[in-house]
Design an enzyme around this catalytic site. Structure first.
Site, PDB file in Angstrom:
ATOM      1  N   CYS A  45       3.908  -2.816  17.097  1.00 38.14           N
ATOM      2  CA  CYS A  45       3.298  -1.722  17.868  1.00 38.14           C
ATOM      3  C   CYS A  45       1.807  -2.029  18.047  1.00 38.14           C
ATOM      4  CB  CYS A  45       3.499  -0.380  17.160  1.00 38.14           C
ATOM      5  SG  CYS A  45       5.231   0.040  16.953  1.00 38.14           S
ATOM      6  N   ASN A  95      -5.467   6.803  15.473  1.00 34.84           N
ATOM      7  CA  ASN A  95      -6.518   6.244  14.634  1.00 34.84           C
ATOM      8  C   ASN A  95      -6.905   4.876  15.144  1.00 34.84           C
ATOM      9  OD1 ASN A  95      -6.979   8.214  12.476  1.00 34.84           O
ATOM     10  ND2 ASN A  95      -4.786   7.912  12.103  1.00 34.84           N
ATOM     11  N   CYS A 152      -1.094  -0.187  15.861  1.00 30.31           N
ATOM     12  CA  CYS A 152      -0.904  -0.032  14.418  1.00 30.31           C
ATOM     13  C   CYS A 152      -1.529  -1.195  13.651  1.00 30.31           C
ATOM     14  CB  CYS A 152       0.595   0.055  14.119  1.00 30.31           C
ATOM     15  SG  CYS A 152       0.969   0.232  12.373  1.00 30.31           S
ATOM     16  N   CYS A 196      -2.620   7.478   9.320  1.00 29.29           N
ATOM     17  CA  CYS A 196      -1.488   6.890  10.047  1.00 29.29           C
ATOM     18  C   CYS A 196      -1.885   5.586  10.719  1.00 29.29           C
ATOM     19  CB  CYS A 196      -1.010   7.816  11.144  1.00 29.29           C
ATOM     20  SG  CYS A 196      -0.467   9.379  10.560  1.00 29.29           S
ATOM     21  N   HIS A 231       5.498   8.654  21.175  1.00 29.84           N
ATOM     22  CA  HIS A 231       4.187   8.283  21.746  1.00 29.84           C
ATOM     23  C   HIS A 231       4.078   8.282  23.265  1.00 29.84           C
ATOM     24  CE1 HIS A 231       3.243   7.604  17.654  1.00 29.84           C
ATOM     25  NE2 HIS A 231       3.806   6.428  17.547  1.00 29.84           N
ATOM     26  N   CYS A 259       3.335   8.697   0.800  1.00 33.42           N
ATOM     27  CA  CYS A 259       3.747   7.924   1.966  1.00 33.42           C
ATOM     28  C   CYS A 259       4.081   6.512   1.476  1.00 33.42           C
ATOM     29  CB  CYS A 259       2.583   7.910   2.964  1.00 33.42           C
ATOM     30  SG  CYS A 259       2.885   6.908   4.416  1.00 33.42           S
ATOM     31  N   CYS A 282       5.494  -6.127   8.856  1.00 28.01           N
ATOM     32  CA  CYS A 282       6.344  -5.366   9.784  1.00 28.01           C
ATOM     33  C   CYS A 282       6.618  -6.223  11.008  1.00 28.01           C
ATOM     34  CB  CYS A 282       5.632  -4.072  10.191  1.00 28.01           C
ATOM     35  SG  CYS A 282       6.658  -2.996  11.223  1.00 28.01           S
ATOM     36  N   GLU A 334       0.831  -1.203   0.000  1.00 31.11           N
ATOM     37  CA  GLU A 334       0.000   0.000   0.000  1.00 31.11           C
ATOM     38  C   GLU A 334       0.870   1.260   0.000  1.00 31.11           C
ATOM     39  OE1 GLU A 334      -2.919   0.078   3.128  1.00 31.11           O
ATOM     40  OE2 GLU A 334      -4.073  -1.535   2.220  1.00 31.11           O
ATOM     41  N   GLY A 350       5.923  -0.997   7.459  1.00 30.13           N
ATOM     42  CA  GLY A 350       7.312  -1.418   7.621  1.00 30.13           C
ATOM     43  C   GLY A 350       8.118  -0.455   8.465  1.00 30.13           C
TER      44      GLY A 350
HETATM   45  N1  SAH Z   1       7.815   1.989  11.426  1.00 32.49           N
HETATM   46  C1  SAH Z   1       7.945   3.394  11.276  1.00 32.49           C
HETATM   47  C2  SAH Z   1       7.147   3.991  10.122  1.00 32.49           C
HETATM   48  C3  SAH Z   1       5.745   3.478   9.922  1.00 32.49           C
HETATM   49  S1  SAH Z   1       4.495   4.051  11.026  1.00 32.49           S
HETATM   50  C4  SAH Z   1       7.610   4.082  12.579  1.00 32.49           C
HETATM   51  O1  SAH Z   1       7.213   3.418  13.508  1.00 32.49           O
HETATM   52  O2  SAH Z   1       7.810   5.284  12.684  1.00 32.49           O
HETATM   53  C5  SAH Z   1       4.263   5.748  10.645  1.00 32.49           C
HETATM   54  C6  SAH Z   1       3.722   6.558  11.806  1.00 32.49           C
HETATM   55  O3  SAH Z   1       2.341   6.250  12.086  1.00 32.49           O
HETATM   56  C7  SAH Z   1       4.468   6.301  13.105  1.00 32.49           C
HETATM   57  O4  SAH Z   1       4.692   7.505  13.767  1.00 32.49           O
HETATM   58  C8  SAH Z   1       3.498   5.430  13.847  1.00 32.49           C
HETATM   59  O5  SAH Z   1       3.754   5.410  15.207  1.00 32.49           O
HETATM   60  C9  SAH Z   1       2.180   6.068  13.466  1.00 32.49           C
HETATM   61  N2  SAH Z   1       1.014   5.238  13.744  1.00 32.49           N
HETATM   62  C10 SAH Z   1       0.911   3.912  13.690  1.00 32.49           C
HETATM   63  N3  SAH Z   1      -0.333   3.504  14.022  1.00 32.49           N
HETATM   64  C11 SAH Z   1      -1.036   4.627  14.291  1.00 32.49           C
HETATM   65  C12 SAH Z   1      -2.383   4.868  14.678  1.00 32.49           C
HETATM   66  N4  SAH Z   1      -3.242   3.876  14.860  1.00 32.49           N
HETATM   67  N5  SAH Z   1      -2.754   6.147  14.856  1.00 32.49           N
HETATM   68  C13 SAH Z   1      -1.892   7.166  14.651  1.00 32.49           C
HETATM   69  N6  SAH Z   1      -0.616   6.996  14.290  1.00 32.49           N
HETATM   70  C14 SAH Z   1      -0.187   5.731  14.117  1.00 32.49           C
END
Ligand code: SAH
Length: 341
Positions: free
Chosen positions: A114, A288, A117, A331, A214, A103, A110, A90, A157
């Site tokens: 987290c 989100n 995510c 995000c 975070h 993006c 991945c 994507e 990723g």
């Molecule tokens: N792995 C990398 C890049 C991908 S995530 C990283 O962790 O930075 C891109 C961004 O989206 C990161 O800041 C991540 O923490 C954020 N993100 C992931 N899930 C999210 C969610 N549910 N709501 C808001 N931001 C989120």
């Protein structure tokens, strides 16, 4: 077969040497690929037929197919691209007043896990190659007949877990003889793979480093991001300070606010204590909601209070505008799920 888009100009010159061709051929090919954006060697009409055949025998031109495309009310577009080996990724195109931003995904799946995510739970398949990273932008430029001005490495990723390919992709994107996207218009985001932050600093690339923070509290951060158990906030901050000293560049900290988890004034205070005096900026993101996720979005009131507290205490913070949430393109919402729908 080798992908011709995996090579920066210098590396392509080396490839030409191997094929017993003159280095200027590399310049011609580079222009065809990244300025004219042709899809086949046949279209490279200033190369001899013989050379075109030689190239066909040795390289692929990684062209993606658009498996699916969704468009949000706000103009954001999410693409599901089919890759040559049958995998899918994507990529998101966002419209800002300052231009178009893409993006990109850096891995198929991945490993970071987290908790908030949507990409978590997709089994890790493989790294995305440099050529495939660059192709995400080319395919979008072609589909929209546009020029992309900004690239953020924030799709599926962990970029720092695919370090070499990401660095090489930045070099290709950056090259003024090709895509010509200025380093300052490129952001790389990491969950905090500390040794790679040092390496990144030493490369002194002029792009923006974003850190997915975070929380300023190890207990909370570890509950959200397993990587924090490997590299805690103290180690992460040491690496960030090294980066700032080395590059003189501001770090962007990402902070996704989840109700009653990390959005209280006590959390804001801890964040101020952690970041005070650092050359940085905080990007606040209303978290989100993702399928099966336990986190709830903070109220706008809380988010604004959080921002004001940071701003009043010497930390520059802004609330990031949400784009594409109606098509699961915001995000943390990317997860290749559309393939199965
Ligand atoms: N792995 C990398 C890049 C991908 S995530 C990283 O962790 O930075 C891109 C961004 O989206 C990161 O800041 C991540 O923490 C954020 N993100 C992931 N899930 C999210 C969610 N549910 N709501 C808001 N931001 C989120």
């Amino acid at each position: 077969m080798k992908n011709i888009k995996d090579y920066d100009l210098d590396a392509l010159k080396e490839e030409m040497k191997q094929l017993e061709e003159k280095p200027f051929r590399a310049e011609q090919i580079f222009k065809w690929l990244y300025v004219d954006k042709v899809k086949s060697f046949n279209e490279m009409t200033n190369l001899s037929l013989e050379l075109r055949e030689k190239l066909k025998e040795n390289y692929d031109i990684c062209n993606f197919t658009i498996e699916r495309k969704l468009e949000s009310k706000d103009g954001t577009k999410k693409y599901l691209f089919g890759l040559n080996d049958g995998n899918a990724i994507e990529t998101v195109l966002m419209e800002y007043h300052h231009g178009k931003s893409v993006c990109v995904s850096t891995q198929i799946g991945c490993k970071m896990g987290c908790k908030f995510c949507a990409s978590t739970g997709i089994p890790f398949v493989r790294n995305i190659t440099s050529g495939e990273i660059v192709e995400q932008i080319i395919a979008i430029e072609q589909d929209n007949n546009c020029k992309v001005s900004n690239v953020v490495f924030m799709g599926i990723g962990e970029p720092m877990d695919n370090f070499e390919n990401v660095i090489n992709a930045i070099a290709i994107l950056n090259n003024h003889k090709g895509m010509n996207i200025g380093a300052r218009h490129i952001s790389v985001s990491t969950s905090g793979i500390v040794p790679k932050i040092y390496e990144f600093a030493d490369k002194n690339i002029q792009c923006t480093l974003s850190i997915s923070l975070h929380s300023a509290n190890d207990r909370i951060r570890s509950s959200m991001m397993p990587i924090n158990k490997l590299y805690n906030i103290g180690e992460l901050m040491k690496a960030c300070k090294y980066y700032i000293n080395k590059t003189n560049r501001r770090i962007s900290f990402e902070y996704a606010l989840a109700k009653d988890n990390n959005d209280n004034l006590k959390d804001a205070k801890e964040l101020v204590d952690l970041l005070k005096g650092m050359l940085c900026h905080v990007n606040l993101i209303p978290i989100n909601k993702v399928e099966n996720g336990n986190y709830k979005k903070s109220s706008l009131y809380n988010i604004m209070k959080f921002r004001d507290y940071l701003n009043n205490n010497g930390i520059v913070a802004t609330i990031r505008r949400e784009l594409g949430s109606d098509i699961d393109a915001a995000c943390g919402q990317l997860r290749r799920k559309n393939l199965k729908e």
